[in-house]
Design a protein around this motif. Structure first.
Motif, PDB file in Angstrom:
ATOM      1  N   UNK A   1      -5.501  78.109  -1.724  1.00  0.00           N
ATOM      2  CA  UNK A   1      -6.219  76.835  -1.771  1.00  0.00           C
ATOM      3  C   UNK A   1      -6.977  76.671  -3.085  1.00  0.00           C
ATOM      4  N   UNK A   2      -7.632  77.747  -3.521  1.00  0.00           N
ATOM      5  CA  UNK A   2      -8.491  77.657  -4.700  1.00  0.00           C
ATOM      6  C   UNK A   2      -7.691  77.557  -5.995  1.00  0.00           C
TER       7      UNK A   2
ATOM      8  N   UNK B   1       6.309  83.619   5.418  1.00  0.00           N
ATOM      9  CA  UNK B   1       6.026  84.372   4.207  1.00  0.00           C
ATOM     10  C   UNK B   1       6.755  85.706   4.284  1.00  0.00           C
ATOM     11  N   UNK B   2       7.540  86.018   3.254  1.00  0.00           N
ATOM     12  CA  UNK B   2       8.335  87.238   3.244  1.00  0.00           C
ATOM     13  C   UNK B   2       8.003  88.067   2.007  1.00  0.00           C
TER      14      UNK B   2
ATOM     15  N   UNK C   1       2.282  79.119   6.194  1.00  0.00           N
ATOM     16  CA  UNK C   1       2.939  80.437   6.212  1.00  0.00           C
ATOM     17  C   UNK C   1       2.030  81.505   5.629  1.00  0.00           C
ATOM     18  N   UNK C   2       1.308  81.178   4.573  1.00  0.00           N
ATOM     19  CA  UNK C   2       0.414  82.152   3.943  1.00  0.00           C
ATOM     20  C   UNK C   2      -0.796  82.425   4.825  1.00  0.00           C
ATOM     21  N   UNK C   3      -1.393  81.378   5.383  1.00  0.00           N
ATOM     22  CA  UNK C   3      -2.571  81.551   6.236  1.00  0.00           C
ATOM     23  C   UNK C   3      -2.210  82.064   7.631  1.00  0.00           C
ATOM     24  N   UNK C   4      -0.971  81.832   8.050  1.00  0.00           N
ATOM     25  CA  UNK C   4      -0.560  82.246   9.380  1.00  0.00           C
ATOM     26  C   UNK C   4      -1.113  81.376  10.486  1.00  0.00           C
TER      27      UNK C   4
ATOM     28  N   UNK D   1      -0.511  96.193   0.237  1.00  0.00           N
ATOM     29  CA  UNK D   1      -0.057  94.919   0.806  1.00  0.00           C
ATOM     30  C   UNK D   1      -1.215  94.181   1.474  1.00  0.00           C
ATOM     31  N   UNK D   2      -2.067  94.898   2.196  1.00  0.00           N
ATOM     32  CA  UNK D   2      -3.226  94.274   2.830  1.00  0.00           C
ATOM     33  C   UNK D   2      -4.120  93.607   1.801  1.00  0.00           C
ATOM     34  N   UNK D   3      -4.355  94.289   0.674  1.00  0.00           N
ATOM     35  CA  UNK D   3      -5.181  93.716  -0.392  1.00  0.00           C
ATOM     36  C   UNK D   3      -4.499  92.498  -1.018  1.00  0.00           C
ATOM     37  N   UNK D   4      -3.178  92.561  -1.174  1.00  0.00           N
ATOM     38  CA  UNK D   4      -2.448  91.448  -1.778  1.00  0.00           C
ATOM     39  C   UNK D   4      -2.487  90.209  -0.891  1.00  0.00           C
ATOM     40  N   UNK D   5      -2.356  90.395   0.418  1.00  0.00           N
ATOM     41  CA  UNK D   5      -2.398  89.259   1.334  1.00  0.00           C
ATOM     42  C   UNK D   5      -3.765  88.594   1.324  1.00  0.00           C
ATOM     43  N   UNK D   6      -4.826  89.398   1.258  1.00  0.00           N
ATOM     44  CA  UNK D   6      -6.170  88.830   1.187  1.00  0.00           C
ATOM     45  C   UNK D   6      -6.335  88.013  -0.089  1.00  0.00           C
ATOM     46  N   UNK D   7      -5.817  88.527  -1.196  1.00  0.00           N
ATOM     47  CA  UNK D   7      -5.902  87.809  -2.472  1.00  0.00           C
ATOM     48  C   UNK D   7      -5.074  86.526  -2.421  1.00  0.00           C
ATOM     49  N   UNK D   8      -3.868  86.605  -1.873  1.00  0.00           N
ATOM     50  CA  UNK D   8      -2.994  85.437  -1.812  1.00  0.00           C
ATOM     51  C   UNK D   8      -3.612  84.345  -0.949  1.00  0.00           C
ATOM     52  N   UNK D   9      -4.206  84.712   0.181  1.00  0.00           N
ATOM     53  CA  UNK D   9      -4.827  83.723   1.061  1.00  0.00           C
ATOM     54  C   UNK D   9      -6.056  83.097   0.425  1.00  0.00           C
TER      55      UNK D   9
END
Length: 230
Positions: free
Chosen positions: A160-161, A28-29, A184-187, A148-156
């Motif tokens: 799935x949902x 994920x980039x 890649x998103x979940x790591x 960015x931290x907030x965006x990654x939490x939202x993306x993860x």
């Protein structure tokens, strides 16, 4: 009855910031720009800029339009090339040394083939894709690390949902390619059997469909899918 005028109060500036994600070499980039102007000149930051308003603070552009404009100006990507959504507002006092500024952050998911068209805008010295895992969040301009931290939490949460991964796969894709986007998103690695249940759910919901063609692999031709147009 005539409308009452707004009271004479100080009003903050409003900006939009863009979190542009893609998949690069299986990771994920995120797109960051090197700021060409003060403040934080030379520091990495999210692409973005000020909301345009009319005379006396009236009229001007909608937030979604401002996000699409900034995306085009800063990266060269048009609205049709991305999946664009609003993340939220960030307005802590002191986040911008120029004065009180509230930013509305948007995330844009870009297919890898469209990501190659990215270029830096006029007020950015350079634009570059960086693996999310390697970004020093504390070294970024403004409060962009927090955004960015907030965006990654939202993306993860959405992958799935809400099927966010479907915005990052190629036009036609294999099950393995779709699973790799989720990983890649979940790591983390995902169990293939459990993921196949997720794939069946996407098909039951008519989010994806198989295509007639198959792709040659090392063992046997792989089944291909595509996203169903809405």
């Amino acid at each position: 009855m005539p409308y009452a005028f707004l009271p004479e109060v100080a009003r903050p500036a409003v900006t939009v910031d863009m979190l542009v994600f893609t998949l690069h070499d299986g990771a994920l980039a995120l797109l960051l720009v090197e700021r060409g102007l003060l403040p934080f000149k030379g520091r990495l930051a999210l692409p973005g800029g000020f909301l345009h308003v009319g005379e006396g603070g009236q009229d001007g552009e909608a937030l979604d339009d401002a996000a699409a404009r900034e995306l085009l100006e800063e990266t060269g990507l048009g609205r049709a090339q991305v999946t664009l959504g609003q993340l939220g507002a960030f307005g802590a006092p002191g986040r911008d040394p120029r004065g009180r500024t509230i930013t509305v952050a948007y995330f844009a998911l870009v297919r890898p083939e469209a990501a190659r068209a990215v270029r830096a805008g006029s007020d950015a010295a350079a634009a570059r894709w960086l693996p999310v895992a390697g970004i020093d969040l504390d070294a970024l301009a403004f409060d962009h690390g927090r955004i960015i931290t907030a965006a990654l939490a939202r993306l993860r949460s959405d992958v799935d949902r809400a099927g966010a991964a479907l915005a990052l796969v190629p036009e036609t894709f294999t099950v393995r390619e779709l699973r790799e986007v989720h990983e890649a998103i979940h790591g983390t690695r995902l169990d293939a059997a459990n993921f196949n249940r997720h794939l069946r759910r996407l098909m039951d919901e008519c989010a994806i469909e198989p295509v007639a063609a198959r792709r040659a692999t090392g063992k046997r031709p792989a089944r291909l899918f595509r996203v169903v147009a809405r």
